[in-house]
Scaffold this motif. Structure first.
Motif, short mmCIF file in Angstrom:
data_model
loop_
_atom_site.label_atom_id
_atom_site.label_comp_id
_atom_site.label_asym_id
_atom_site.label_seq_id
_atom_site.Cartn_x
_atom_site.Cartn_y
_atom_site.Cartn_z
N HIS A 67 0.74 -1.16 0.01
CA HIS A 67 -0.01 0.05 0.04
C HIS A 67 0.90 1.11 -0.14
CE1 HIS A 67 -3.72 -2.59 0.76
NE2 HIS A 67 -2.77 -3.24 1.57
N CYS A 68 1.82 1.27 0.74
CA CYS A 68 2.83 2.54 0.97
C CYS A 68 4.11 2.06 0.55
CB CYS A 68 2.53 3.16 2.36
SG CYS A 68 3.14 2.08 3.58
N THR A 71 6.55 1.09 2.57
CA THR A 71 7.42 1.11 3.40
C THR A 71 8.11 -0.37 3.80
OG1 THR A 71 6.06 2.70 4.61
CG2 THR A 71 7.62 1.59 6.15
N CYS A 103 3.42 -3.68 8.46
CA CYS A 103 3.72 -2.42 8.12
C CYS A 103 3.72 -1.25 9.37
CB CYS A 103 2.74 -1.63 6.96
SG CYS A 103 3.28 -0.04 6.38
N ASN A 133 4.27 1.96 9.45
CA ASN A 133 3.89 3.18 8.99
C ASN A 133 2.34 3.54 9.64
OD1 ASN A 133 3.00 5.74 7.91
ND2 ASN A 133 3.39 4.89 5.76
N PRO A 134 2.21 4.56 10.60
CA PRO A 134 0.95 4.59 11.28
C PRO A 134 0.02 5.30 9.96
CG PRO A 134 2.34 6.14 12.01
CD PRO A 134 3.44 5.16 11.14
N ASP A 135 0.32 6.06 9.17
CA ASP A 135 -0.35 6.60 8.15
C ASP A 135 -0.58 5.85 6.91
OD1 ASP A 135 -0.28 8.94 9.55
OD2 ASP A 135 1.31 9.51 8.75
N CYS A 136 -0.28 4.52 6.75
CA CYS A 136 -0.47 3.49 5.83
C CYS A 136 -1.92 3.33 5.53
CB CYS A 136 0.11 2.03 6.09
SG CYS A 136 -0.27 0.87 4.68
N PRO A 137 -2.27 3.61 4.42
CA PRO A 137 -3.76 3.29 3.86
C PRO A 137 -4.27 1.94 3.99
CG PRO A 137 -2.47 3.68 1.70
CD PRO A 137 -1.55 4.05 2.92
N GLN A 168 -3.81 0.10 6.71
CA GLN A 168 -4.30 -0.01 8.21
C GLN A 168 -5.44 0.56 8.56
OE1 GLN A 168 -1.14 1.14 10.74
NE2 GLN A 168 0.45 -0.03 9.58
N GLN A 169 -6.42 0.92 7.64
CA GLN A 169 -7.80 1.41 7.89
C GLN A 169 -8.85 0.45 7.75
OE1 GLN A 169 -8.16 5.05 5.15
NE2 GLN A 169 -6.71 5.98 6.39
#
Length: 62
Positions: free
Chosen positions: A19-20, A22, A53, A55-59, A61-62
């Protein structure tokens, strides 16, 4: 002896988040297939390695 069985391919595991992009991190997690709370007492059913992942802003993880 690292002979492969005929017809068995080695799987390449992803190293980056799809997704991102990372770089993934690995953590271990205790898992007790019996559903008992013996993990705190030192008896684990299995230990799983989990890629995630960080990354706390990874799309994803929503």
């Amino acid at each position: 002896m690292s002979e492969k069985e005929p017809g068995v391919e080695e799987r390449e595991w992803p190293r980056r988040c799809p997704h991102c992009q990372t770089e993934l991190q690995t953590a271990t997690q205790g898992f007790n297939p019996a559903g008992e709370d013996d993990i705190d007492h030192g008896e684990m059913g299995e230990v799983l390695a989990v890629d995630f992942c960080p990354n706390p802003d990874c799309p994803g993880q929503q």
